[in-house]
Enzyme design. Structure first.
Site: not given
Length: 618
Positions: A38-39, A41, A192
């Site tokens: 939906s966006s 590439i 993280y």
């Protein structure tokens, strides 16, 4: 290479667009899934594949946005075949739902493009309690691929065409944690790093394609799997870093690839004849490129595969967990459970594990001779096990009434009722009560059994001060009931479809549990009712389809759950303290899952209840 725009051995380079690399290629007759279409590439990939005649299924999180893209594509190419289906890669339940719907659509599948992704967000856990980038970029695609593999193999065999899996990775795979994949700390917020975690997920994309390649060669199937770097592109991936995103968009006017250029390598690997027979390679600018040493590590790829199969959700358990894993340390002494269909498959394993943990198990089986053999096997393993065998044929309402009468007159308590027995997709058959066999066995027999045992469960709960639990073993196959429950055609042979009828009976299992939960809440009794999907398992449920059963059992060595894993969710919902007080939920892999809209409909549940009452009263 990309800055200079030079062309490589393929004849293409960083300046080549998706239309350039597919020029003259006819994709008619091919079907492709593109995730994240939906966006960016993903949209361009879908557009160009459709332009070349490929039937494109856009797998998108936002179907409204996806539909607008589809309309644009069809406006440009009126003959384009484009569909939109909902898929949230960060949710394993959504992945399973998508795969179930796709496989039940009977569409072929030649090309799977695992494109969707998220980049460098602040530390976030997915809906399954897994670090978001690993969950979305790798794990969701890993599960999706596994669930669609049989469809791809079938398509390849029937069309005699090579199937292709394309994983959109990134050169960022070189920027990862010191061990490559930080297996011990995937969900650890303290260690993280948003950039390293992104690199880790992109490394996983390459390793996934490589391990798929090894397995395909071993199985000698006509499928390939490759990974790629699309290039440095100005897209919305950096939306979590607005300042940096703004700089990149500005600089991108001069140095970064355009979206049509960014989609080129994906379209090249998916469609170009130069890539025929090539697998386990990493591409950039539509040419082969050597990835990092971690990405070439075959042992790391195998380890990632096993780790991915066993990833656990919020409960601490997952698809790899066994019935013994999820009941570890639980003392079931003083509890009594009935398990229907306990003479084989997950029913036998459920009975064994409950007995192992001290539960007094009553095996309700159609064949008492087989049930007695299972009982003897359980006693041999656990000599102090309390286990009984009683005859019950769920396809006969008379047998159900006889069983319930005998049980209630035995003065045994009842804490847990596991409605497990079932039959799957037989030719049209009527039960002894002239009701379609799957509806009669999978739902109606259990409905009557539950009703007849409810007073015993309520009195047990009051006397012992313990919660009673009813567990309905349903299936993700409940989604095959595309029209919900057609009450007027339950026993209509002319409209019978074995798979749809199976789905209807499994939908009924969920609705039954939901309505029970509602009534228990209204009555303020200490009973719960939940339903579950045990997973795709090697059992004899497909005995009515011998060829399919043989194929599934062979494939199952690689992708299906074992019986101990298949029984895990039943045992978890029946025994685990995490489920205390939880009612009207649907579980999969020992975690709460999502279900179809029909399965959430309280009015349909009430209607089914009334309909079932009238059926058992006849």
């Amino acid at each position: 290479m990309w800055m200079l725009g030079k062309k490589g051995e393929s004849g293409f380079g960083s300046k080549s667009t998706a239309e350039d690399v597919t020029q003259g290629i006819n994709g008619s007759g091919l079907t492709a899934i593109v995730t994240g279409a939906s966006s960016g590439i993903g949209t361009e990939t879908a557009r160009v594949l459709a332009l070349r005649g490929v039937h494109v299924v856009m797998a998108v999180r936002n179907t409204e946005a996806g539909t607008k893209i589809k309309e644009n594509i069809v406006s440009e190419t009126p003959t384009a075949k484009v569909d939109v289906m909902e898929l949230d890669l960060s949710s394993l339940t959504s992945v399973r739902n998508f795969a179930a719907q796709y496989c039940s659509s009977d569409l072929p599948l030649n090309i799977l493009i695992n494109n969707a992704g998220v980049m460098a967000p602040p530390f976030t856990l997915s809906k399954d309690g897994i670090e978001l980038q690993f969950a979305t970029n790798h794990l969701g695609h890993f599960l999706l691929t596994n669930l669609l593999l049989e469809t791809m193999k079938k398509t390849s065999n029937e069309q005699e065409k090579e199937g292709k899996i394309v994983n959109v990775s990134s050169e960022a795979h070189r920027i990862t944690y010191s061990k490559g994949i930080n297996f011990d700390n995937i969900n650890d917020e303290s260690s993280y790093s948003s950039i390293y975690a992104y690199g880790q997920s992109k490394l996983a994309n390459i390793l996934h394609a490589n391990e798929l390649t090894r397995r395909f060669k071993e199985e000698k199937v006509n499928l390939t799997a490759n990974s790629l770097h699309p290039g440095a592109i100005a897209t919305g991936l950096l939306r979590h870093h607005s300042f940096l995103d703004g700089i990149v968009d500005w600089v991108g006017k001069y140095f970064l690839k355009t979206i049509p250029q960014g989609a080129a390598t994906t379209c090249y690997v998916a469609l170009h004849p130069q890539v025929k027979g090539i697998s386990g390679e990493y591409f950039a600018d539509s040419n082969k490129l050597k990835p990092s040493s971690f990405a070439r590590d075959s042992e790391l790829a195998k380890k990632l595969w096993d780790f991915s199969l066993g990833m656990k959700g919020e409960s601490g358990f997952g698809g790899y967990s066994t019935a013994e894993d999820v009941t570890q340390g639980i003392d079931g002494s003083g509890l009594t459970a009935i398990v229907t269909g306990a003479s084989s498959g997950i029913g036998a394993e459920t009975a064994r594990v409950l007995a192992l943990h001290g539960v007094h198990v009553v095996m309700a089986v159609r064949n008492t001779e087989t049930g007695t053999k299972v009982k003897e096997s359980v006693l041999k393993e656990t000599p102090n096990a309390k286990i009984d065998v009683m005859e019950l044929d769920l396809g006969s309402l008379a047998s159900v009434r006889k069983f319930a009468t005998e049980y209630c007159s035995s003065a045994l308590p009842l804490n847990i009722l596991i409605n497990n027995a079932g039959v799957m997709a037989p030719p049209f058959t009527l039960s002894k009560g002239n009701i379609e066999l799957q509806f009669a066995t999978n739902h109606l027999g259990h409905f009557l059994l539950t009703n007849l045992l409810l007073e015993t469960m309520k009195s047990t709960s009051r006397e012992q001060g313990k919660e009673g639990r009813i567990v309905n073993v349903s299936s993700v196959g409940h989604r095959f009931a595309k029209e919900g429950i057609n009450f007027d055609k339950i026993t209509d042979k002319s409209s019978y479809g074995p798979i749809e009828a199976y789905g209807r009976s499994k939908l009924a299992n969920i609705l039954h549990a939901n309505e029970l939960a509602r009534q228990f809440k209204e009555e303020k009794v200490e009973l719960t009712a939940n339903s579950l999907h045990p997973g795709a398992i090697q059992t004899n449920l497909l005995r009515h389809h011998l060829f399919i059963e043989g194929v599934m059992n062979w494939v199952g060595r690689f992708f299906l759950k074992t019986i101990p894993q298949g029984a895990a969710t039943s045992c978890y919902v029946a025994l685990h303290p995490q489920v205390k007080g939880v009612g009207g939920e649907y579980f999969a892999d020992c975690n709460k899952g999502d279900r179809s809209s029909f399965a959430k409909d309280p009015e349909l549940a009430k209607k089914l209840w009334d309909f079932s009452l009238s059926m058992v009263a006849k």
